[in-house]
Design a protein around this motif. Structure first.
Motif, PDB file in Angstrom:
ATOM      1  N   PRO A  16       6.161   5.004  12.913  1.00  0.00           N
ATOM      2  CA  PRO A  16       6.797   4.233  11.833  1.00  0.00           C
ATOM      3  C   PRO A  16       5.809   3.788  10.761  1.00  0.00           C
ATOM      4  O   PRO A  16       6.116   2.894   9.981  1.00  0.00           O
ATOM      5  N   PHE A  17       4.634   4.407  10.698  1.00  0.00           N
ATOM      6  CA  PHE A  17       3.592   3.945   9.788  1.00  0.00           C
ATOM      7  C   PHE A  17       3.465   4.815   8.539  1.00  0.00           C
ATOM      8  O   PHE A  17       2.440   4.834   7.888  1.00  0.00           O
ATOM      9  N   VAL A  18       4.495   5.551   8.174  1.00  0.00           N
ATOM     10  CA  VAL A  18       4.467   6.368   6.961  1.00  0.00           C
ATOM     11  C   VAL A  18       4.960   5.516   5.801  1.00  0.00           C
ATOM     12  O   VAL A  18       6.050   4.951   5.850  1.00  0.00           O
ATOM     13  N   MET A  19       4.124   5.414   4.744  1.00  0.00           N
ATOM     14  CA  MET A  19       4.408   4.531   3.613  1.00  0.00           C
ATOM     15  C   MET A  19       4.517   5.299   2.292  1.00  0.00           C
ATOM     16  O   MET A  19       4.328   4.738   1.221  1.00  0.00           O
ATOM     17  N   VAL A  20       4.821   6.594   2.382  1.00  0.00           N
ATOM     18  CA  VAL A  20       5.060   7.427   1.207  1.00  0.00           C
ATOM     19  C   VAL A  20       6.271   8.290   1.529  1.00  0.00           C
ATOM     20  O   VAL A  20       6.305   8.944   2.575  1.00  0.00           O
ATOM     21  N   ASP A  21       7.269   8.280   0.652  1.00  0.00           N
ATOM     22  CA  ASP A  21       8.440   9.138   0.849  1.00  0.00           C
ATOM     23  C   ASP A  21       8.198  10.544   0.319  1.00  0.00           C
ATOM     24  O   ASP A  21       8.605  11.518   0.932  1.00  0.00           O
ATOM     25  N   ARG A  22       7.531  10.614  -0.827  1.00  0.00           N
ATOM     26  CA  ARG A  22       7.299  11.933  -1.443  1.00  0.00           C
ATOM     27  C   ARG A  22       6.168  11.839  -2.461  1.00  0.00           C
ATOM     28  O   ARG A  22       5.969  10.798  -3.094  1.00  0.00           O
ATOM     29  N   LEU A  23       5.461  12.940  -2.585  1.00  0.00           N
ATOM     30  CA  LEU A  23       4.464  13.091  -3.648  1.00  0.00           C
ATOM     31  C   LEU A  23       5.212  13.696  -4.822  1.00  0.00           C
ATOM     32  O   LEU A  23       5.845  14.751  -4.681  1.00  0.00           O
ATOM     33  N   ARG A  32       0.725  11.024  -7.865  1.00  0.00           N
ATOM     34  CA  ARG A  32       1.707   9.936  -7.930  1.00  0.00           C
ATOM     35  C   ARG A  32       2.703  10.118  -6.784  1.00  0.00           C
ATOM     36  O   ARG A  32       3.143  11.235  -6.500  1.00  0.00           O
ATOM     37  N   SER A  33       3.045   8.981  -6.155  1.00  0.00           N
ATOM     38  CA  SER A  33       4.000   9.012  -5.045  1.00  0.00           C
ATOM     39  C   SER A  33       5.117   8.009  -5.283  1.00  0.00           C
ATOM     40  O   SER A  33       5.003   7.119  -6.123  1.00  0.00           O
ATOM     41  N   GLU A  34       6.194   8.165  -4.495  1.00  0.00           N
ATOM     42  CA  GLU A  34       7.282   7.200  -4.479  1.00  0.00           C
ATOM     43  C   GLU A  34       7.520   6.761  -3.040  1.00  0.00           C
ATOM     44  O   GLU A  34       7.369   7.542  -2.102  1.00  0.00           O
ATOM     45  N   PHE A  35       7.904   5.493  -2.912  1.00  0.00           N
ATOM     46  CA  PHE A  35       8.222   4.940  -1.603  1.00  0.00           C
ATOM     47  C   PHE A  35       9.209   3.807  -1.781  1.00  0.00           C
ATOM     48  O   PHE A  35       8.990   2.910  -2.597  1.00  0.00           O
ATOM     49  N   THR A  36      10.298   3.846  -1.021  1.00  0.00           N
ATOM     50  CA  THR A  36      11.283   2.772  -1.044  1.00  0.00           C
ATOM     51  C   THR A  36      11.072   1.881   0.172  1.00  0.00           C
ATOM     52  O   THR A  36      11.001   2.369   1.303  1.00  0.00           O
ATOM     53  N   ILE A  58       0.169   1.581   1.116  1.00  0.00           N
ATOM     54  CA  ILE A  58       0.844   2.551   0.239  1.00  0.00           C
ATOM     55  C   ILE A  58      -0.175   3.250  -0.655  1.00  0.00           C
ATOM     56  O   ILE A  58      -0.124   4.469  -0.848  1.00  0.00           O
ATOM     57  N   ILE A  59      -1.128   2.497  -1.195  1.00  0.00           N
ATOM     58  CA  ILE A  59      -2.178   3.096  -2.026  1.00  0.00           C
ATOM     59  C   ILE A  59      -3.005   4.074  -1.194  1.00  0.00           C
ATOM     60  O   ILE A  59      -3.253   5.214  -1.616  1.00  0.00           O
ATOM     61  N   GLY A 101      14.090  -2.860  -0.622  1.00  0.00           N
ATOM     62  CA  GLY A 101      14.985  -2.093  -1.482  1.00  0.00           C
ATOM     63  C   GLY A 101      14.331  -1.546  -2.741  1.00  0.00           C
ATOM     64  O   GLY A 101      14.885  -0.658  -3.386  1.00  0.00           O
ATOM     65  N   GLU A 102      13.164  -2.049  -3.101  1.00  0.00           N
ATOM     66  CA  GLU A 102      12.493  -1.548  -4.304  1.00  0.00           C
ATOM     67  C   GLU A 102      11.868  -0.183  -4.059  1.00  0.00           C
ATOM     68  O   GLU A 102      11.317   0.069  -2.989  1.00  0.00           O
ATOM     69  N   MET A 103      11.968   0.671  -5.084  1.00  0.00           N
ATOM     70  CA  MET A 103      11.233   1.922  -5.052  1.00  0.00           C
ATOM     71  C   MET A 103       9.917   1.695  -5.789  1.00  0.00           C
ATOM     72  O   MET A 103       9.916   1.283  -6.951  1.00  0.00           O
TER      73      MET A 103
END
Length: 148
Positions: A16-23, A32-36, A58-59, A101-103
């Motif tokens: 459960p330690f993944v903090m990036v949804d997609r590059l 640049r990545s996104e994470f909700t 996340i960084i 809830g923030e992306m």
């Protein structure tokens, strides 16, 4: 446009330690990545807050996704995602904690990339608002993650 990869192909971290949804962007200098932020995130507290430490992770994982993408797509690389370590963070400016809830969009810009050491300038945005910035030095090892 970048080649699509499942994020788990680019990161040594696992749920459960993944903090990036997609590059969402990569070139040799900028990624640049996104994470909700979801309510079940390990950095969410019982009172609905998100710990500021989530921003550092996340960084760091955006840096890892950048390095993983580079390994997978550059012909001179071996294609293996390697383990890296944070060697320095400074100055870290957290303007506010992220909200459930923030992306978040995280940008890393390479300032130096010498041997196995990369220095990046970073910023994290939520809805166009910068919520964190820092410089981070990452040391990349030759080790690859083990599957247990």
């Amino acid at each position: 446009m970048i080649r699509p990869f499942d994020i788990l192909e680019l990161l040594p971290q696992r749920p459960p330690f993944v903090m990036v949804d997609r590059l969402i962007y990569y070139d040799p200098v900028v990624a640049r990545s996104e994470f909700t932020i979801r309510p079940d995130n390990i950095f969410c507290t019982g009172d609905g807050r998100v710990e500021e430490a989530a921003l550092v992770e996340i960084i760091a994982q955006t840096c890892a996704a950048r390095m993983g993408y580079r390994e997978k797509t550059e012909p001179s690389r071996d294609g293996m995602v390697k383990i890296g370590f944070i060697g320095m963070i400074r100055p870290l400016h957290i303007l506010r904690a992220p909200r459930i809830g923030e992306m978040l969009t995280t940008t890393v810009e390479v300032k130096e990339d010498i041997f196995s050491t990369t220095l990046v300038e970073t910023f994290v945005e939520a809805s166009g608002e910068t919520i964190a910035t820092c410089s981070m030095k990452i040391f990349l090892t030759d080790r690859v993650p083990t599957t247990a």
